[in-house]
Design a protein around this motif. Structure first.
Motif, PDB file in Angstrom:
ATOM      1  N   ALA A  18       0.835  -1.210   0.000  1.00 31.79           N
ATOM      2  CA  ALA A  18       0.000   0.000   0.000  1.00 31.79           C
ATOM      3  C   ALA A  18       0.864   1.254   0.000  1.00 31.79           C
ATOM      4  CB  ALA A  18      -0.933  -0.007   1.211  1.00 31.79           C
ATOM      5  N   TRP A  19       1.939   1.249   0.772  1.00 29.30           N
ATOM      6  CA  TRP A  19       2.824   2.411   0.819  1.00 29.30           C
ATOM      7  C   TRP A  19       3.627   2.556  -0.469  1.00 29.30           C
ATOM      8  CZ3 TRP A  19       2.438   6.334   4.037  1.00 29.30           C
ATOM      9  CH2 TRP A  19       1.702   6.149   5.211  1.00 29.30           C
ATOM     10  N   ARG A  22       1.253   4.092  -2.893  1.00 27.03           N
ATOM     11  CA  ARG A  22       1.101   5.515  -2.541  1.00 27.03           C
ATOM     12  C   ARG A  22       2.273   6.338  -3.075  1.00 27.03           C
ATOM     13  NH1 ARG A  22       3.351   8.609   1.454  1.00 27.03           N
ATOM     14  NH2 ARG A  22       2.163  10.409   2.121  1.00 27.03           N
ATOM     15  N   ASN A  23       3.488   5.860  -2.824  1.00 26.18           N
ATOM     16  CA  ASN A  23       4.665   6.608  -3.272  1.00 26.18           C
ATOM     17  C   ASN A  23       4.743   6.691  -4.792  1.00 26.18           C
ATOM     18  OD1 ASN A  23       5.401   7.105  -0.636  1.00 26.18           O
ATOM     19  ND2 ASN A  23       6.880   5.444  -0.540  1.00 26.18           N
ATOM     20  N   GLN A  26       2.096   9.217  -5.921  1.00 24.41           N
ATOM     21  CA  GLN A  26       2.484  10.588  -5.578  1.00 24.41           C
ATOM     22  C   GLN A  26       3.638  11.086  -6.440  1.00 24.41           C
ATOM     23  OE1 GLN A  26       2.811  10.911  -1.280  1.00 24.41           O
ATOM     24  NE2 GLN A  26       0.590  10.882  -1.073  1.00 24.41           N
ATOM     25  N   LEU A  43      -5.075   0.272   1.326  1.00 28.93           N
ATOM     26  CA  LEU A  43      -4.944   1.335   0.327  1.00 28.93           C
ATOM     27  C   LEU A  43      -5.789   2.540   0.718  1.00 28.93           C
ATOM     28  CD1 LEU A  43      -5.099  -0.678  -3.024  1.00 28.93           C
ATOM     29  CD2 LEU A  43      -3.098   0.427  -2.033  1.00 28.93           C
ATOM     30  N   GLN A  44      -7.006   2.283   1.164  1.00 27.25           N
ATOM     31  CA  GLN A  44      -7.911   3.366   1.530  1.00 27.25           C
ATOM     32  C   GLN A  44      -7.405   4.158   2.726  1.00 27.25           C
ATOM     33  OE1 GLN A  44     -11.340   0.857   1.872  1.00 27.25           O
ATOM     34  NE2 GLN A  44     -11.960   1.192  -0.265  1.00 27.25           N
ATOM     35  N   VAL A  46      -4.217   4.939   3.240  1.00 28.80           N
ATOM     36  CA  VAL A  46      -3.064   5.780   2.887  1.00 28.80           C
ATOM     37  C   VAL A  46      -3.255   6.589   1.608  1.00 28.80           C
ATOM     38  CG1 VAL A  46      -1.438   4.290   4.127  1.00 28.80           C
ATOM     39  CG2 VAL A  46      -1.806   3.933   1.673  1.00 28.80           C
ATOM     40  N   LEU A  47      -4.342   6.354   0.883  1.00 27.95           N
ATOM     41  CA  LEU A  47      -4.570   7.055  -0.383  1.00 27.95           C
ATOM     42  C   LEU A  47      -5.816   7.929  -0.318  1.00 27.95           C
ATOM     43  CD1 LEU A  47      -3.956   4.149  -2.933  1.00 27.95           C
ATOM     44  CD2 LEU A  47      -2.339   5.914  -2.231  1.00 27.95           C
ATOM     45  N   SER A  48      -5.769   9.012  -1.062  1.00 28.58           N
ATOM     46  CA  SER A  48      -6.950   9.861  -1.214  1.00 28.58           C
ATOM     47  C   SER A  48      -7.900   9.195  -2.213  1.00 28.58           C
ATOM     48  CB  SER A  48      -6.537  11.243  -1.737  1.00 28.58           C
ATOM     49  OG  SER A  48      -6.065  11.119  -3.081  1.00 28.58           O
ATOM     50  N   GLU A  51      -6.416   9.475  -5.642  1.00 26.00           N
ATOM     51  CA  GLU A  51      -5.349   8.489  -5.879  1.00 26.00           C
ATOM     52  C   GLU A  51      -5.941   7.094  -6.099  1.00 26.00           C
ATOM     53  OE1 GLU A  51      -1.641  10.437  -3.387  1.00 26.00           O
ATOM     54  OE2 GLU A  51      -3.260   9.432  -2.278  1.00 26.00           O
ATOM     55  N   MET A  52      -6.959   6.741  -5.321  1.00 24.69           N
ATOM     56  CA  MET A  52      -7.612   5.437  -5.498  1.00 24.69           C
ATOM     57  C   MET A  52      -8.188   5.304  -6.909  1.00 24.69           C
ATOM     58  SD  MET A  52      -7.486   3.379  -2.804  1.00 24.69           S
ATOM     59  CE  MET A  52      -8.840   2.249  -3.051  1.00 24.69           C
TER      60      MET A  52
END
Length: 192
Positions: A18-19, A22-23, A26, A43-44, A46-48, A51-52
């Motif tokens: 998930a991270w 995210r990276n 981003q 995922l939910q 750490v992500l907006s 982003e999702m």
């Protein structure tokens, strides 16, 4: 004209996955998730929502199926791979054949699919288990760059498996990675 990078992330629904997703998002990379699981809760966390919405999901996330992996590479135009799919030690101990099927055969399948798709590099992440057991190191925090010494791993493994050290010369992971380098000619980056 070179295509934009598109990352396939196996095991993307796990904590580290998930991270990583995210990276990548981003940094404005396209991401395709390849995971046998369906729970998107990590995922939910750490992500907006935006982003999702940018994530693509491969048809299947089973690394034990070479055909499914090849289809995922072809259907999504994958250019880069971050391989995190694995089952952890407690599950491997409970079901060793499943552990080998996912962690070893699944990794070899991934290398085969990457080679077929022309992917030039695979990033393979492992757990701290690559350093061996805590008891073969001095007390205190284990540094990320702690040496992985064959003598320490071999001595511990031979005690655990009740075999002489000569029977154990290297870890299964190193054999898989050697296979990747030689058979598939894919540079592999290993991070623990």
């Amino acid at each position: 004209m070179m295509s934009s990078p598109k990352f396939l992330v196996t095991g993307a629904l796990g904590c580290i996955g998930a991270w990583v997703v995210r990276n990548l998002l981003q940094a404005d990379y396209a991401v395709v998730i390849y995971d046998v699981g369906t729970n998107r809760q990590r995922l939910q966390l750490v992500l907006s929502d935006e982003e999702m919405s940018r994530i693509q999901y491969a048809e299947s996330g089973d690394v034990t199926s070479l055909d499914m992996l090849k289809r995922a590479f072809e259907a999504n135009g994958i250019t880069h791979v971050i391989h995190l799919a694995a089952i952890q030690v407690p599950f491997c101990r409970a079901n060793p054949p499943l552990g080998a099927q996912i962690n070893v055969t699944g990794t070899v399948n991934l290398f085969e699919a990457a080679k077929s798709a022309g992917v030039k590099q695979v990033v393979y992440a492992s757990s701290i288990a690559v350093y061996g057991p805590r008891e073969v190191y001095p007390p205190g925090l284990l540094r990320h760059d702690a040496p992985l010494t064959r003598a320490r791993i071999t001595a511990f493994t031979s005690r655990r498996m009740r075999q002489p050290p000569a029977c154990i010369t290297r870890s299964p992971a190193s054999a898989v990675l050697d296979c990747a380098r030689i058979r598939f000619m894919v540079p592999v980056v290993i991070r623990a």
